[in-house]
Design a protein around this motif. Structure first.
Motif, mmCIF file in Angstrom:
data_model
loop_
_atom_site.group_PDB
_atom_site.id
_atom_site.type_symbol
_atom_site.label_atom_id
_atom_site.label_comp_id
_atom_site.label_asym_id
_atom_site.label_seq_id
_atom_site.Cartn_x
_atom_site.Cartn_y
_atom_site.Cartn_z
ATOM 1 N N ASP A 118 0.852 -1.180 0.000
ATOM 2 C CA ASP A 118 0.000 0.000 0.000
ATOM 3 C C ASP A 118 0.890 1.232 0.000
ATOM 4 O OD1 ASP A 118 -2.536 1.371 2.268
ATOM 5 O OD2 ASP A 118 -1.991 1.866 0.209
ATOM 6 N N LEU A 119 1.230 1.689 -1.197
ATOM 7 C CA LEU A 119 2.147 2.809 -1.353
ATOM 8 C C LEU A 119 1.598 4.084 -0.724
ATOM 9 C CD1 LEU A 119 4.844 3.639 -2.640
ATOM 10 C CD2 LEU A 119 3.594 4.173 -4.729
ATOM 11 N N MET A 120 0.281 4.230 -0.747
ATOM 12 C CA MET A 120 -0.334 5.448 -0.222
ATOM 13 C C MET A 120 -0.029 5.653 1.262
ATOM 14 S SD MET A 120 -1.949 6.991 -2.685
ATOM 15 C CE MET A 120 -3.241 7.984 -1.956
ATOM 16 N N SER A 121 0.061 4.562 2.029
ATOM 17 C CA SER A 121 0.298 4.702 3.462
ATOM 18 C C SER A 121 1.675 5.277 3.758
ATOM 19 C CB SER A 121 0.146 3.347 4.164
ATOM 20 O OG SER A 121 1.151 2.446 3.735
ATOM 21 N N TYR A 122 2.626 5.057 2.846
ATOM 22 C CA TYR A 122 3.958 5.626 3.045
ATOM 23 C C TYR A 122 4.084 7.017 2.436
ATOM 24 C CZ TYR A 122 5.337 1.117 4.800
ATOM 25 O OH TYR A 122 5.412 -0.017 5.554
ATOM 26 N N GLY A 125 1.099 8.635 4.952
ATOM 27 C CA GLY A 125 1.098 8.262 6.355
ATOM 28 C C GLY A 125 -0.215 7.648 6.817
ATOM 29 N N ASN A 126 -0.140 6.915 7.922
ATOM 30 C CA ASN A 126 -1.341 6.378 8.557
ATOM 31 C C ASN A 126 -1.044 6.178 10.034
ATOM 32 O OD1 ASN A 126 -3.731 5.167 9.326
ATOM 33 N ND2 ASN A 126 -3.873 3.936 7.462
ATOM 34 N N ILE A 127 -1.300 7.205 10.812
ATOM 35 C CA ILE A 127 -0.983 7.191 12.230
ATOM 36 C C ILE A 127 -1.796 6.147 12.987
ATOM 37 C CG2 ILE A 127 -2.667 8.961 12.835
ATOM 38 C CD1 ILE A 127 -0.629 10.107 14.802
ATOM 39 N N VAL A 194 3.481 8.948 10.630
ATOM 40 C CA VAL A 194 2.399 9.834 11.074
ATOM 41 C C VAL A 194 1.775 10.585 9.906
ATOM 42 C CG1 VAL A 194 1.823 11.801 12.551
ATOM 43 C CG2 VAL A 194 3.439 10.080 13.346
ATOM 44 N N VAL A 195 2.586 11.245 9.077
ATOM 45 C CA VAL A 195 2.027 12.060 7.985
ATOM 46 C C VAL A 195 2.544 11.673 6.606
ATOM 47 C CG1 VAL A 195 1.548 14.058 9.433
ATOM 48 C CG2 VAL A 195 3.796 13.829 8.377
ATOM 49 N N GLY A 196 3.484 10.740 6.514
ATOM 50 C CA GLY A 196 3.955 10.280 5.223
ATOM 51 C C GLY A 196 5.038 11.155 4.603
ATOM 52 N N PRO A 243 -15.657 11.824 10.816
ATOM 53 C CA PRO A 243 -15.969 11.725 9.371
ATOM 54 C C PRO A 243 -15.091 10.718 8.625
ATOM 55 C CG PRO A 243 -14.724 13.721 9.797
ATOM 56 C CD PRO A 243 -14.963 13.088 11.134
ATOM 57 N N ASP A 244 -14.186 10.024 9.344
ATOM 58 C CA ASP A 244 -13.308 9.015 8.752
ATOM 59 C C ASP A 244 -12.457 9.610 7.624
ATOM 60 O OD1 ASP A 244 -12.160 6.516 8.519
ATOM 61 O OD2 ASP A 244 -13.653 5.803 7.062
ATOM 62 N N LEU A 245 -11.776 10.710 7.933
ATOM 63 C CA LEU A 245 -10.881 11.361 6.989
ATOM 64 C C LEU A 245 -9.443 10.912 7.231
ATOM 65 C CD1 LEU A 245 -12.321 14.992 7.229
ATOM 66 C CD2 LEU A 245 -12.684 13.356 5.362
ATOM 67 N N PRO A 246 -8.545 11.071 6.257
ATOM 68 C CA PRO A 246 -7.129 10.742 6.470
ATOM 69 C C PRO A 246 -6.539 11.602 7.591
ATOM 70 C CG PRO A 246 -7.591 11.003 4.135
ATOM 71 C CD PRO A 246 -8.806 11.481 4.851
ATOM 72 N N ALA A 247 -6.019 10.951 8.615
ATOM 73 C CA ALA A 247 -5.534 11.683 9.792
ATOM 74 C C ALA A 247 -4.347 12.582 9.450
ATOM 75 C CB ALA A 247 -5.146 10.698 10.898
ATOM 76 N N GLY A 248 -3.425 12.093 8.621
ATOM 77 C CA GLY A 248 -2.247 12.879 8.278
ATOM 78 C C GLY A 248 -2.612 14.179 7.589
#
Length: 278
Positions: A118-122, A125-127, A194-196, A243-248
């Protein structure tokens, strides 16, 4: 209120908040140097070249975190040498390293056999996916950063504000500069979870930039930047929960909004201060 209720029950949210605390310490200490020395572009080059180390580590079956750390330190040393000895081609060489690191990482990740990453998580980010082992590793990296700053605070301060005077005083300015960039690299790797990679420079610089509006010493700037970093990571996490938004992304937007307001207030305050002094 739903978020605060969930924090008491959900371990992954507790881990996320702790990751925010650990990240805030590093971004406050090192981000202040990055802002004072105006080397955010260098830090950006280090951050994006990390992707190459991650990709190679995945391909070889190793830890992407270790790959990122090795790539970050190597990039910091290369960028530092470019800054010190090839200033006329500095922007071109750093840009090339920036792009090459990203390209190498993408190529190796795409060729990793039987494994979809999952390239997007790097990248972003995904805290929420920070595990207990990650927290211990982040705590260890934080300890290294804090000890290094505590031992070398005055030499680093001299290099940051007046390298020529520091050189006249006999300080090994080039060595200290390269060491500081290596600590920046360590901080970048710490913040990736945390934020990628894409947003790491914003979290590294925005809290310190805001703190710079209200402080007059480097130490107070570090302290306020760390507190602001904690506010942004915790606040962004809380905002993103319902709202389940991307935390980073929420963390960075909160920091950017605060910086905008702070910059406006600081700009309006300057004319008033000058009139008062007159």
């Amino acid at each position: 209120m739903e978020f605060f209720s969930a924090v008491t029950e959900q371990t992954f949210l507790q881990n996320a908040l702790l990751a925010g605390v650990l990240t805030s310490i590093a971004c406050g200490l090192i981000g202040s140097y990055v802002v004072v020395m105006r080397i955010s572009y260098l830090a950006g080059g280090i951050a994006h070249s990390v992707m190459g180390g991650m990709g190679v580590a995945y391909y070889l079956g190793g830890s992407p975190f270790i790959g990122a750390l090795i790539a970050a330190v190597i990039s910091a040393l290369i960028i530092g040498m470019v800054k010190l000895y090839w200033q006329e081609r500095e922007d071109t060489l750093i840009g090339a390293l920036w792009a090459a690191g990203m390209a190498i990482g993408i190529i190796f990740i795409s060729q990793t056999p039987g494994y979809q990453v999952d390239l997007m998580s790097y990248l972003f980010g995904n805290i929420l996916l920070v595990a207990q082992n990650d927290l211990w590793l982040m705590a260890g990296m934080d300890a290294v950063i804090v000890v290094a700053i505590a031992l070398l605070y005055r030499p680093f301060q001299a290099v940051a504000f007046d390298p020529q005077f520091a050189k006249l005083r006999g300080l090994p300015v080039n060595v200290l500069y390269l060491l500081l960039l290596c600590i920046v690299a360590l901080t970048v790797v710490l913040m990736i979870q945390v934020v990628g990679l894409i947003l790491v420079i914003a979290l590294l610089t925005l809290p310190a930039a805001i703190a710079g509006h209200y402080t007059r010493t480097l130490a107070s700037m570090m302290g306020l930047a760390s507190l602001l970093g904690l506010l942004f990571t915790s606040g962004g996490l809380a905002i993103s929960y319902q709202p389940d938004l991307p935390a980073g992304a929420c963390i960075i937007l909160l920091a950017a909004a605060t910086f905008t307001v702070s910059a406006i207030v600081a700009a309006r305050k300057k004319p008033l201060d000058s009139k008062t002094q007159a």
